[in-house]
Design an enzyme around this catalytic site. Structure first.
Site, PDB file in Angstrom:
ATOM      1  N   GLU A   1       0.830  -1.204   0.000  1.00 10.59           N
ATOM      2  CA  GLU A   1       0.000   0.000   0.000  1.00 10.59           C
ATOM      3  C   GLU A   1       0.867   1.257   0.000  1.00 10.59           C
ATOM      4  O   GLU A   1       0.526   2.255  -0.633  1.00 10.59           O
ATOM      5  CB  GLU A   1      -0.933  -0.014   1.221  1.00 10.59           C
ATOM      6  CG  GLU A   1      -2.039   1.007   1.125  1.00 10.59           C
ATOM      7  CD  GLU A   1      -3.204   0.705   2.077  1.00 10.59           C
ATOM      8  OE1 GLU A   1      -3.250  -0.395   2.659  1.00 10.59           O
ATOM      9  OE2 GLU A   1      -4.062   1.586   2.208  1.00 10.59           O
TER      10      GLU A   1
ATOM     11  N   GLU B   1       2.084   1.588  -3.450  1.00 13.19           N
ATOM     12  CA  GLU B   1       0.986   2.085  -4.284  1.00 13.19           C
ATOM     13  C   GLU B   1       0.794   3.583  -4.089  1.00 13.19           C
ATOM     14  O   GLU B   1       0.587   4.332  -5.048  1.00 13.19           O
ATOM     15  CB  GLU B   1      -0.312   1.339  -3.956  1.00 13.19           C
ATOM     16  CG  GLU B   1      -1.476   1.768  -4.830  1.00 13.19           C
ATOM     17  CD  GLU B   1      -2.815   1.175  -4.381  1.00 13.19           C
ATOM     18  OE1 GLU B   1      -2.823   0.305  -3.491  1.00 13.19           O
ATOM     19  OE2 GLU B   1      -3.837   1.608  -4.933  1.00 13.19           O
TER      20      GLU B   1
ATOM     21  N   CYS C   1      -8.203  -1.698   4.271  1.00 12.66           N
ATOM     22  CA  CYS C   1      -8.098  -2.851   5.180  1.00 12.66           C
ATOM     23  C   CYS C   1      -9.424  -3.212   5.813  1.00 12.66           C
ATOM     24  O   CYS C   1      -9.596  -4.313   6.312  1.00 12.66           O
ATOM     25  CB  CYS C   1      -7.126  -2.578   6.318  1.00 12.66           C
ATOM     26  SG  CYS C   1      -5.628  -1.828   5.792  1.00 12.66           S
TER      27      CYS C   1
ATOM     28  N   SER D   1      -7.252   2.137  -2.230  1.00 10.52           N
ATOM     29  CA  SER D   1      -6.085   1.316  -2.517  1.00 10.52           C
ATOM     30  C   SER D   1      -6.569  -0.023  -3.065  1.00 10.52           C
ATOM     31  O   SER D   1      -7.562  -0.572  -2.598  1.00 10.52           O
ATOM     32  CB  SER D   1      -5.293   1.097  -1.229  1.00 10.52           C
ATOM     33  OG  SER D   1      -4.426  -0.003  -1.396  1.00 10.52           O
TER      34      SER D   1
ATOM     35  N   LYS E   1     -15.403  -9.265   8.105  1.00 10.93           N
ATOM     36  CA  LYS E   1     -14.363 -10.127   7.520  1.00 10.93           C
ATOM     37  C   LYS E   1     -14.975 -11.413   6.970  1.00 10.93           C
ATOM     38  O   LYS E   1     -14.440 -12.018   6.042  1.00 10.93           O
ATOM     39  CB  LYS E   1     -13.305 -10.462   8.576  1.00 10.93           C
ATOM     40  CG  LYS E   1     -12.382  -9.307   8.908  1.00 10.93           C
ATOM     41  CD  LYS E   1     -11.347  -9.063   7.826  1.00 10.93           C
ATOM     42  CE  LYS E   1     -10.556  -7.783   8.094  1.00 10.93           C
ATOM     43  NZ  LYS E   1      -9.816  -7.323   6.911  1.00 10.93           N
TER      44      LYS E   1
ATOM     45  N   GLU F   1     -16.149 -10.406   3.669  1.00  4.30           N
ATOM     46  CA  GLU F   1     -14.989 -10.205   2.797  1.00  4.30           C
ATOM     47  C   GLU F   1     -14.457 -11.553   2.302  1.00  4.30           C
ATOM     48  O   GLU F   1     -14.150 -11.720   1.126  1.00  4.30           O
ATOM     49  CB  GLU F   1     -13.898  -9.457   3.565  1.00  4.30           C
ATOM     50  CG  GLU F   1     -12.693  -9.091   2.709  1.00  4.30           C
ATOM     51  CD  GLU F   1     -11.586  -8.417   3.522  1.00  4.30           C
ATOM     52  OE1 GLU F   1     -11.320  -8.871   4.654  1.00  4.30           O
ATOM     53  OE2 GLU F   1     -10.997  -7.453   3.025  1.00  4.30           O
TER      54      GLU F   1
ATOM     55  N   GLU G   1     -14.366 -12.224  -5.623  1.00  2.00           N
ATOM     56  CA  GLU G   1     -13.059 -11.856  -6.199  1.00  2.00           C
ATOM     57  C   GLU G   1     -11.891 -12.282  -5.321  1.00  2.00           C
ATOM     58  O   GLU G   1     -10.743 -12.151  -5.716  1.00  2.00           O
ATOM     59  CB  GLU G   1     -13.015 -10.345  -6.489  1.00  2.00           C
ATOM     60  CG  GLU G   1     -13.210  -9.428  -5.298  1.00  2.00           C
ATOM     61  CD  GLU G   1     -14.661  -9.051  -5.055  1.00  2.00           C
ATOM     62  OE1 GLU G   1     -15.559  -9.855  -5.410  1.00  2.00           O
ATOM     63  OE2 GLU G   1     -14.904  -7.980  -4.490  1.00  2.00           O
TER      64      GLU G   1
ATOM     65  N   CYS H   1     -10.115  -1.457  14.552  1.00  2.00           N
ATOM     66  CA  CYS H   1     -10.395  -2.893  14.691  1.00  2.00           C
ATOM     67  C   CYS H   1     -10.621  -3.310  16.136  1.00  2.00           C
ATOM     68  O   CYS H   1     -11.379  -4.234  16.413  1.00  2.00           O
ATOM     69  CB  CYS H   1      -9.244  -3.707  14.123  1.00  2.00           C
ATOM     70  SG  CYS H   1      -8.978  -3.375  12.378  1.00  2.00           S
TER      71      CYS H   1
END
Lengths: 658, 390
Positions: free
Chosen positions: A300, A303, A327, A347, A386, A389, A394, A558
């Site tokens: 990241e 990037e 994230c 990102s 999560k 996710e 993908e 988190c």
């Protein structure tokens, strides 16, 4: 001392702001002085009197609907809800009287009459506010009966959250959490009287609306009406299957909170005991998500530098600035729903959970001669999003799901208890190689501002060639730490910069364009705050000039995630943050690395596997992803569930409906 | 009916000749209390709203025309027959508290009145009685109509305000009261249709005229909706303090067993108490008198009303949402002969808690009729309980 008072229920248009000082209140004969506008509940607390509450939650505006906190206010015929009564004049309060006692007992008995579901089979057994109230105030039998047949919706359609409205006691905490704390508004009240229920739009399943799966509603539900989708059986089955190689990665936030599941005070880290417990449970390998957090920082950070170079130097506006972190899967879905036009700002890095999973199914499997089909990749996360996710289509770039099962802190706590071991008593043990080494930067991912701080430690060193300690004592970048709703910071780079490190040489020719540049940064946690920042960006405000913004869906980051132990409050989240920053500091004290780009395990991955470097071809294939602009209205022709009457019988059998 | 004899716009002209404080003083001197049923002194309400801190100087006048109380229909008659007087009263209220915007919250079921009411407002604008310069006084005031959607609870003033703001009609916590923080957080006066009509009449005829009608603590005439087991149901006007017997007799009710005064949220008065007065200090009512004939089963009446509350509770607070259902179940069990004396006592205890612990007037009033039936007809009620369960 002056206090600004908002007359009116918080969250509603308030009355005039009144500036005043304090007022004297008599609570059960004891005089206390409180700021004007304090609630009776606050005054009673100051006077040392505990008033029972249910719909009240310290993170939420009060609505005064459960009525369990009613008290006598002298001169008033009716009892008053102490959580929602702002004191503006000297009043006399009785927190206990015959009328109050009778009212509390009746209200608890009514809640028990409405609530359907047995404690013995409930995931909140032993940690339920209704149970506590019944123990303290209820009578010795169900005075107003007890519902034994479910008649309301049990929504098990989503991968993250399941909603059993039979257990709902109508405290409205979930609705206030979703609408006011998180600014999402996936839930509302429908129906009237006895049919009143909490529901997504048009009684759609939670999976078909703008819900971001953050799970903050679960953390604030007083009963078992809202719970995470329980995946512990999937993990037990994998562990018990001798043909499977089961590995687990653990994120830093659950490690700072897992102790609470075993009665330890908040902020007691149990990282190393947890490793032993996981081995006892039968996991073949125990890995540290901080490793992939470090990997995320390299990817990241790279990037970001490349994006800034392409945008600011080459004028490529297809790479818009600011870059947003990626994230937090709750934040990702929030953006996909509410600000899909900003997807290019995200990102493209997968989250640490997914990066780790992708490496486990490829590099790790190859190195160990394992068939990826036989490797089960489990994660311990503080997060219900999560789970969603991990289910995203993908997230299967290796041909296999990066992560097979994502567990919350609560679920793993249940597994450990089931095993019959007491976590705090276990010996400490280390993580397994090759992903065992992590830096302090990975640890602080668990707190709001942590990703930003970790990225800065790396970016500053990559660019200056010097030490971040030259700019910040002990590499503690304190301006981005804290719990303010949004934090804005600027870091001016020196005029002399270093050469481009070999790792990045194929991407950027030099750093000349960054000499003396002031990097503008922001940190945001909680999606309601994210909304403010996004609106500011759309309006061309201060945040639109940022280069890099860290967004976390959950309050506190988190460590305040929707999969963390219940209850939650600002104090509990602060204690967890202390544990996380303490672990980072210990990395420094014990001579371990604290910067992602110094993590030898990460460097080894680039030498052995991701040989075309950060943001190179292999990394792009496995560690980066794309996003789905969803918009606010979801045109899924999915099943519409009736709000009442045996909705459970319509649920698909694989959804765990009963 | 007195209100039909008030000369058009006389009250408005009289009000505009005074300063706003003078208008408030006139209403205070009249002693009028709110005609919706709660009985808060209207002049004091106007004074509090006028004195409240108003950010941006904005205040609102809201006419509560969400006439949903079962057994009440006098507001409907006023809106149909004398809409000008109601709007005139709202305009006077606006002048008194310094408001420039009035809103009439019209019960959804009264939609058929909407076209006529809009036409009335249009006529008043054309006549210069609404708009930027009311009757040449320089005072600006206009009125809009907002249609409700059929929720009984929206007759509760804070739920009405929530509904006006576009949200679910759910009562707010009080304090703050609407006079301090109401519609959009601004000081707001919410009055009943009849209250505004009498306000216009008071300005036209003077506070003394009004104060000399009725009793010391309940001044003025009152419109009553009389219905039930009577020969001539309809809207009647009596001075406050009138006995229940007089009202029933006027409507042609014979041998009545009881009267439900105040509608579903009111109280059940047994025949032996018909000498009691309809007034704020004795039997208070927003206007409904439902006469119960001698052949009626009072528990059937109670079941009907409890069913209504169980369905009309907004569902927000525990005592009202669950309590009404439990009372309804209890009445049904009682009628089936399946209730014990202990369970009946639990119902009474529940009703008492609902009265003091519910969030708003709906839940607080919902057990009233049942509790008064249990109190006044104890032997009839106990007769439903099997001997072995007593």
């Amino acid at each position: 001392m002056t206090t600004t008072l908002r007359l009116g229920t918080p969250g509603m248009p308030g009355g005039p702001a009144v500036t005043s000082t304090s007022v004297t209140v008599t609570v059960d004969g004891h005089e206390v002085e409180v700021p004007v506008g304090s609630t009776i509940l606050e005054a009673a607390e100051k006077a040392g009197r505990r008033i029972p509450t249910l719909c009240h939650h310290p993170d939420l505006p009060d609505v005064g609907v459960c009525r369990i906190c009613v008290v006598e206010v002298t001169g008033q015929r009716a009892l008053q809800a102490s959580c929602a009564y702002p004191i503006t004049t000297p009043i006399e309060i009785q927190t206990y009287s015959r009328r109050v006692r009778q009212a509390r007992q009746t209200i608890v008995d009514l809640m028990l009459a409405e609530h359907c579901g047995s404690c013995q089979t409930c995931g909140r057994n032993g940690n339920c506010e209704l149970q506590d109230l019944a123990a303290e105030y209820g009578s010795d039998h169900f005075r107003f009966g007890q519902r034994t047949e479910p008649t309301r919706l049990f929504d098990t359609f989503g991968p993250s959250i399941r909603r059993d409205m039979n257990k709902c006691v109508h405290c409205l905490r979930c609705i206030r959490t979703c609408a006011e704390l998180q600014g999402v508004g996936a839930l509302g009240v429908i129906g009237r009287g006895d049919s009143t229920t909490m529901s997504p739009y048009l009684t759609l399943p939670i999976s078909d609306v703008v819900c971001i799966n953050c799970g903050q509603c679960i953390n604030r539900c007083p009963t078992g009406a809202l719970q995470e989708v329980d995946n512990t059986d999937d993990v037990w089955r994998a562990i018990e299957d001798p043909t499977k190689h089961v590995v687990i990665q653990t994120a830093p936030a659950p490690r700072a909170a897992m102790g609470e599941e075993f009665g330890l005070p908040p902020g007691t880290p149990v990282t190393w005991q947890l490793n032993s417990a996981l081995r006892e449970l039968g996991f073949d390998k125990v890995f540290d998500t901080n490793f992939s957090a470090d990997l995320t920082i390299i990817e990241e950070g790279t990037e970001l530098l490349v994006r800034l170079y392409e945008n600011l130097v080459l004028g490529d506006h297809g790479r818009p600035v600011p870059q947003f972190t990626s994230c937090s899967p709750g934040w990702i879905k929030y953006l996909e729903h509410k600000y899909p036009e900003f997807a290019p700002n995200l990102s493209s890095c997968k989250s640490p959970q997914q990066m780790f999973g992708a490496l486990i199914k490829t590099w790790y499997a190859q190195k160990n001669g394992l068939d990826p089909a036989d490797v089960v990749s489990v994660s311990l996360m503080p997060c219900t999003a999560k789970k969603f996710e991990a289910h995203r289509p993908e997230m299967t770039d290796s041909g296999f799901p990066d992560v097979d099962v994502s567990l919350t802190t609560r679920e793993l706590g249940r597994m450990i208890r089931e095993l019959g071991i007491r976590l705090p008593d276990l010996p400490e043990s280390d993580f397994d190689d090759p992903f065992g080494t992590a830096s302090g930067s990975g640890v602080i991912f668990g707190a709001t501002g942590g990703v930003m701080e970790a990225a800065l430690r790396t970016v500053v060193e990559l660019v200056t060639g010097g030490k971040v300690e030259d700019l910040f004592d002990h590499a503690d970048i304190t301006p981005v730490r804290g719990f303010e709703e949004t934090r804005y910071a600027e870091i001016t780079l020196p005029d002399t910069l270093g050469p481009v490190p070999p790792l990045l040489a194929h991407l950027v020719p030099d750093w000349d364009w960054l000499r003396g540049v002031t990097l503008k940064l922001a940190v945001v946690h909680g999606t309601a705050n994210a909304q403010k920042v996004m609106e500011d960006i759309k309006a061309g405000g201060r945040f639109s000039e940022c280069h890099f913004i860290e967004f976390m869906a959950c309050p506190g980051g988190c460590l305040g995630g929707g999969g963390q132990p219940i209850p939650t409050s600002k104090e509990i989240r602060s204690a967890r943050a202390k544990a996380i920053y303490g672990e980072d500091a210990r990395y420094g004290e014990t001579g371990r690395v604290r910067k992602s780009h110094e993590n030898p395990a990460v460097l080894r991955v680039y030498e052995e596997f991701l040989t075309d470097g950060p943001c190179g071809h292999t990394s792009h294939h496995l560690l980066h992803t794309t996003y789905t602009p969803r918009g606010a209205f979801i045109a899924t022709p999915s099943m519409t569930v009736p709000a009442t009457t045996n909705a459970t019988t319509n649920a698909p059998t694989n959804g765990g409906a009963r | 009916m007195t209100l039909a004899t008030i000369e058009a716009e006389q009250g408005l002209r009289a009000a505009l000749a005074l300063d706003p404080a003078g208008v408030v003083a006139t209403i205070r001197e009249s002693g009028m209390k709110g005609r919706g049923g709660a009985g808060f002194p209207t002049g004091l309400k106007w004074q509090l709203a006028a004195e409240a801190v108003a950010p941006d100087g904005v205040r609102y006048v809201v006419c509560n025309a969400d006439e949903g109380e079962p057994g009440t229909f006098k507001d409907r008659v006023l809106l149909a027959e004398l809409p000008d007087l109601v709007f005139e009263g709202m305009t006077i209220g606006g002048y008194a508290i310094g408001s420039h915007e009035g809103i009439c919250y019209l019960r959804g079921e009264y939609v058929y009145l909407l076209a006529d009411l809009e036409a009335c407002l249009e006529r008043r604008r054309a006549a210069g009685l609404l708009g930027p310069d009311v009757a040449g006084s320089g005072f600006a005031f206009d009125i809009t109509i907002h249609l409700g959607s059929g929720a009984y609870v929206c007759g509760e003033e804070t739920a009405l305000i929530e509904s006006l703001e576009g949200r679910r009609g759910e009562p707010r916590n009080r304090p703050p009261f609407p006079v301090v923080s109401g519609f959009r957080g601004a000081p707001t006066v919410v009055n009943n249709v009849e209250t505004f009509a009498w306000a216009a009449a008071i300005l036209a005829r003077g506070a003394d005229w009004f104060a000399h009608i009725g009793t010391d603590r309940s001044t003025g005439p009152k419109l009553l909706s009389v219905s039930g087991d009577v020969q001539r149901p309809g809207v009647y006007e009596f001075p406050l303090g009138v006995s229940i017997a007089e009202v029933i007799e006027a409507a042609g009710g014979h041998d009545a067993k009881a009267a439900i005064v105040g509608g579903a949220a009111g109280t059940c008065v047994p025949a032996r108490d018909f000498g009691r007065a309809i007034s704020y200090e004795d039997v208070s009512t927003g206007g409904a008198v439902i006469v119960v004939g001698p052949w009626r089963d009072l528990l059937e009446v109670a079941e009907n009303l409890q069913w209504f509350f169980a369905n009309e509770s907004c569902g927000q607070c525990t005592p009202c949402r669950v309590g009404n259902v439990k009372l309804l179940e209890g009445i049904r069990a009682l009628r089936r002969g399946e209730l014990t004396v202990q369970q009946l006592e639990d119902m009474v205890s529940l009703g008492q808690t609902m009265r003091i612990a519910s969030k708003c007037g709906l839940g607080q009033a919902a057990p009233n009729v049942l509790l008064s039936i249990i109190e006044n007809y104890r032997s009839e009620v106990l007769g439903h309980i099997p001997v072995g369960a007593r």
